[in-house]
Motif scaffolding. Structure first.
Motif, PDB file in Angstrom:
ATOM      1  N   ALA A 236     -24.976  74.949  -6.084  1.00 38.71           N
ATOM      2  CA  ALA A 236     -24.203  75.417  -7.257  1.00 38.71           C
ATOM      3  C   ALA A 236     -23.104  74.475  -7.310  1.00 38.71           C
ATOM      4  N   ARG A 237     -22.488  74.070  -6.476  1.00 39.88           N
ATOM      5  CA  ARG A 237     -21.279  72.996  -6.640  1.00 39.88           C
ATOM      6  C   ARG A 237     -21.944  71.733  -7.389  1.00 39.88           C
ATOM      7  N   LEU A 238     -23.053  71.391  -6.943  1.00 45.78           N
ATOM      8  CA  LEU A 238     -23.631  70.175  -7.703  1.00 45.78           C
ATOM      9  C   LEU A 238     -23.869  70.571  -9.161  1.00 45.78           C
ATOM     10  N   ILE A 239     -24.550  71.621  -9.502  1.00 44.80           N
ATOM     11  CA  ILE A 239     -24.480  72.162 -11.020  1.00 44.80           C
ATOM     12  C   ILE A 239     -23.398  72.120 -11.668  1.00 44.80           C
ATOM     13  N   GLY A 240     -22.107  72.611 -10.920  1.00 44.58           N
ATOM     14  CA  GLY A 240     -20.982  72.564 -11.530  1.00 44.58           C
ATOM     15  C   GLY A 240     -20.593  71.199 -11.754  1.00 44.58           C
ATOM     16  N   LEU A 241     -20.692  70.009 -11.002  1.00 44.50           N
ATOM     17  CA  LEU A 241     -20.561  68.808 -11.210  1.00 44.50           C
ATOM     18  C   LEU A 241     -20.971  68.092 -12.444  1.00 44.50           C
ATOM     19  N   ASP A 264     -43.656  67.411  -4.849  1.00 45.63           N
ATOM     20  CA  ASP A 264     -43.919  68.502  -5.803  1.00 45.63           C
ATOM     21  C   ASP A 264     -42.633  69.270  -5.763  1.00 45.63           C
ATOM     22  N   PRO A 265     -41.748  68.721  -6.796  1.00 41.38           N
ATOM     23  CA  PRO A 265     -40.456  69.508  -6.792  1.00 41.38           C
ATOM     24  C   PRO A 265     -40.726  70.784  -7.302  1.00 41.38           C
ATOM     25  N   MET A 266     -41.636  71.142  -8.433  1.00 39.68           N
ATOM     26  CA  MET A 266     -41.926  72.381  -8.662  1.00 39.68           C
ATOM     27  C   MET A 266     -42.306  73.374  -7.640  1.00 39.68           C
ATOM     28  N   ALA A 267     -43.036  73.016  -6.369  1.00 39.53           N
ATOM     29  CA  ALA A 267     -43.150  73.729  -5.504  1.00 39.53           C
ATOM     30  C   ALA A 267     -41.923  74.140  -4.712  1.00 39.53           C
ATOM     31  N   ASP A 268     -40.799  73.329  -4.698  1.00 42.29           N
ATOM     32  CA  ASP A 268     -39.530  73.743  -3.986  1.00 42.29           C
ATOM     33  C   ASP A 268     -39.090  74.897  -4.966  1.00 42.29           C
ATOM     34  N   VAL A 269     -39.074  74.642  -6.456  1.00 41.48           N
ATOM     35  CA  VAL A 269     -38.602  75.713  -7.213  1.00 41.48           C
ATOM     36  C   VAL A 269     -39.356  77.052  -6.924  1.00 41.48           C
ATOM     37  N   SER A 270     -40.516  77.010  -6.867  1.00 40.15           N
ATOM     38  CA  SER A 270     -41.311  78.041  -6.643  1.00 40.15           C
ATOM     39  C   SER A 270     -40.825  78.930  -5.580  1.00 40.15           C
ATOM     40  N   ALA A 271     -40.822  78.092  -4.411  1.00 43.93           N
ATOM     41  CA  ALA A 271     -40.422  78.602  -3.107  1.00 43.93           C
ATOM     42  C   ALA A 271     -39.083  78.820  -2.787  1.00 43.93           C
ATOM     43  N   GLY A 272     -38.046  78.825  -3.818  1.00 45.06           N
ATOM     44  CA  GLY A 272     -36.963  79.276  -3.906  1.00 45.06           C
ATOM     45  C   GLY A 272     -35.863  78.082  -3.159  1.00 45.06           C
ATOM     46  N   ARG A 273     -36.642  77.048  -2.822  1.00 46.48           N
ATOM     47  CA  ARG A 273     -35.724  76.112  -2.031  1.00 46.48           C
ATOM     48  C   ARG A 273     -34.814  75.128  -2.923  1.00 46.48           C
ATOM     49  N   ARG A 275     -32.981  75.421  -6.674  1.00 45.85           N
ATOM     50  CA  ARG A 275     -32.793  76.224  -8.107  1.00 45.85           C
ATOM     51  C   ARG A 275     -33.268  75.593  -9.107  1.00 45.85           C
ATOM     52  N   SER A 276     -33.800  76.640  -9.853  1.00 43.45           N
ATOM     53  CA  SER A 276     -34.478  75.951 -11.322  1.00 43.45           C
ATOM     54  C   SER A 276     -33.573  75.388 -12.106  1.00 43.45           C
ATOM     55  N   ASP A 277     -32.358  75.951 -12.273  1.00 41.65           N
ATOM     56  CA  ASP A 277     -31.327  75.107 -13.248  1.00 41.65           C
ATOM     57  C   ASP A 277     -30.709  73.885 -12.765  1.00 41.65           C
ATOM     58  N   TYR A 280     -34.025  71.365 -13.542  1.00 42.23           N
ATOM     59  CA  TYR A 280     -34.171  71.038 -14.923  1.00 42.23           C
ATOM     60  C   TYR A 280     -32.722  70.135 -15.309  1.00 42.23           C
ATOM     61  N   ARG A 281     -31.525  70.243 -14.598  1.00 42.96           N
ATOM     62  CA  ARG A 281     -30.467  69.199 -15.055  1.00 42.96           C
ATOM     63  C   ARG A 281     -30.884  67.721 -14.255  1.00 42.96           C
ATOM     64  N   LEU A 282     -31.616  67.818 -13.290  1.00 39.00           N
ATOM     65  CA  LEU A 282     -31.915  66.452 -12.513  1.00 39.00           C
ATOM     66  C   LEU A 282     -33.003  65.753 -13.227  1.00 39.00           C
ATOM     67  N   ALA A 283     -34.010  66.695 -13.690  1.00 30.52           N
ATOM     68  CA  ALA A 283     -35.232  66.054 -14.070  1.00 30.52           C
ATOM     69  C   ALA A 283     -35.176  65.696 -15.749  1.00 30.52           C
TER      70      ALA A 283
END
Length: 475
Positions: A236-241, A264-273, A275-277, A280-283
């Motif tokens: 969350a802090r990284l998103i804020g930055l 497979d970063p999307m697998a990390d998103v699916s597994a909840g590791r 955050r999807s938001d 998408y900010r990093l990719a």
């Protein structure tokens, strides 16, 4: 194909092959082994396309492109080179070469590029171009970014195109492929290289650290290592930055975000590791780094480079004997560049002569091959009556013994990061294969045996590319 092609290469064989191929295609060809002669032809107004090597007896072909553009702004240049490094690709891109192809090149591919260049020459301003920022060929990252394999050349060209873009970059790949090195290259080889550089990891993702990194990297680059490993508050802090930097569009001191992640970063998103938001900010741009087993042709050049660098760092000078090179080339390489580097450094220290022998290489690769657990295979062997020593105790004892051996192989150093996911991946595939075999390929029974949902099992089988053959189990 129609037009006049100017070829500059100090290799007579390449000049002959290209001259014959282009002539048969309908072109007129002038070929030389000298950049000075090439420049003379360009200044005389000859040629509709230039094909030039990089390392020539009288200079560097890429360095000559700005002069060609000043003399003939509409003359396309195709660069061919045996210098298969990311720096060569970046320099060719900065010089606005029409195309860059590594040697040994595919002749039909080069002919196709030549046809494209002759058919639609790029429009360029008649104003003399600004000189491209100098990038030193001697750049030597922590792990070498070299490679002639198509997968690596595709990677190099993509990096060259987006090197100075303002979009964030997500670098995906297995552990040990050199993701951090590539992340560094986005800073060290870009026009941000004279500005700040900061790293963020899961171990130092506190609020003060994150915003201190932004201050340190002002105008430069922030490298975020494996954001899926950050706890929810840190994500969350990284998103804020990132949002704060996005709201300051146009500020020259906003750093660029470059993140590294698993394959497979999307697998990390699916597994909840992850955050999807945040994903998408990093990719903004996603770069996939191939594993070493997908670039087998690069193994020997990489090994030789690593031995040379080890010698430059004070280790004994070594080279690969013929038998050692053959064994290394034929090795399946379950590991990646970091493992190859460890193997080469170990051999530089332990080899008995200047040329590494086949026996020494076999021993080193055998150690590497024993790095991960082989419990399921050994269990099958025990069931067949072979009863290896490692399979005679409890499963947990067997796994512990193999893991301890893996740690022991690294001596006083720790294994590469990402061990948890790497071990689970290595165990998961044989576990599923053995369970399927035990249930005769019946996925419902297999899922029940494993204690997982059938849809989960199907997804895992698809992801791991495990072929299922339904059969009646023999009792």
């Amino acid at each position: 194909m129609d037009g006049t092609v100017l070829i500059a290469d100090d290799d007579r064989t390449i000049r002959t092959v290209l001259t014959q191929a282009l002539t048969r295609a309908g072109c007129r060809v002038h070929a030389t082994g000298s950049l000075a002669q090439l420049s003379k032809w360009v200044e005389e107004g000859r040629g509709d396309l230039v094909i030039t090597d990089v390392m020539m007896p009288d200079g560097n072909g890429i360095d000559r492109i700005p002069a060609i553009r000043r003399a003939r702004p509409d003359l396309p240049v195709i660069v061919i080179s045996a210098q298969n490094t990311i720096v060569t690709a970046i320099r060719a891109n900065e010089a606005e070469a029409f195309e860059y192809l590594p040697k040994p090149f595919d002749l039909p591919d080069l002919m196709s590029k030549a046809n494209q260049a002759l058919s639609r020459r790029p429009r360029r301003s008649d104003q003399p171009p600004e000189p491209a920022p100098e990038v030193q060929d001697s750049a030597d990252p922590a792990m070498p970014l070299i490679g002639r394999a198509p997968a690596m050349q595709t990677l190099f060209r993509m990096i060259a195109r987006v090197l100075n873009a303002d979009l964030p970059v997500l670098i995906a790949g297995e552990a040990g492929v050199g993701k951090t090195t590539i992340a560094r290259s986005f800073h060290d080889l870009s026009d941000r290289r004279d500005r700040g550089l900061a790293f963020l990891t899961a171990a130092d993702a506190g609020e003060e650290v994150i915003f201190r990194a932004a201050e340190k990297a002002r105008g430069g680059t922030i490298i975020v290592e494996n954001p899926a490993g950050f706890d929810p508050a840190a994500q969350a802090r990284l998103i804020g930055l990132i949002e704060a930097m996005e709201s300051a569009v146009g500020r020259e001191d906003s750093p660029r975000i470059v993140a590294t992640t698993g394959p497979d970063p999307m697998a990390d998103v699916s597994a909840g590791r992850l955050r999807s938001d945040l994903y998408y900010r990093l990719a903004g741009i996603t770069v996939l780094v191939p594993p070493l087993r997908a670039r087998v042709d690069d193994i020997l050049p990489l090994a030789n480079h690593l031995l040379a660098r080890a010698a430059a760092q004070g280790l004994p000078e070594r080279s690969l004997g013929d038998a050692a090179a053959s064994l290394l080339r034929a090795h399946g390489f379950p590991g990646n560049v970091r493992e190859l580097e460890n193997t080469m450094r170990r051999l530089a220290l332990t080899a008995s002569a200047a040329a590494i022998s086949g026996t020494e290489m076999q021993g080193a690769l055998g150690q590497q091959g024993a790095a991960l657990p082989a419990t399921p295979v050994e269990t099958r062997g025990a069931a067949a009556g072979m009863a290896p020593a490692a399979a005679t105790g409890r499963l947990s004892d067997t796994v512990e013994a193999h893991l301890q051996r893996y740690f022991d192989l690294h001596g006083d150093s720790l294994p590469p990061p990402g061990l948890y996911d790497r071990i689970l991946r290595e165990i998961e595939r044989p576990l599923l294969q053995v369970a399927l075999d035990a249930t005769g390929g019946n996925q419902l029974r297999c899922a029940d045996l494993l204690g997982i949902n059938r849809n989960t099992l199907r997804k895992k089988l698809t992801d791991l590319n495990i072929e299922v053959t339904r059969r009646r189990k023999l009792m």
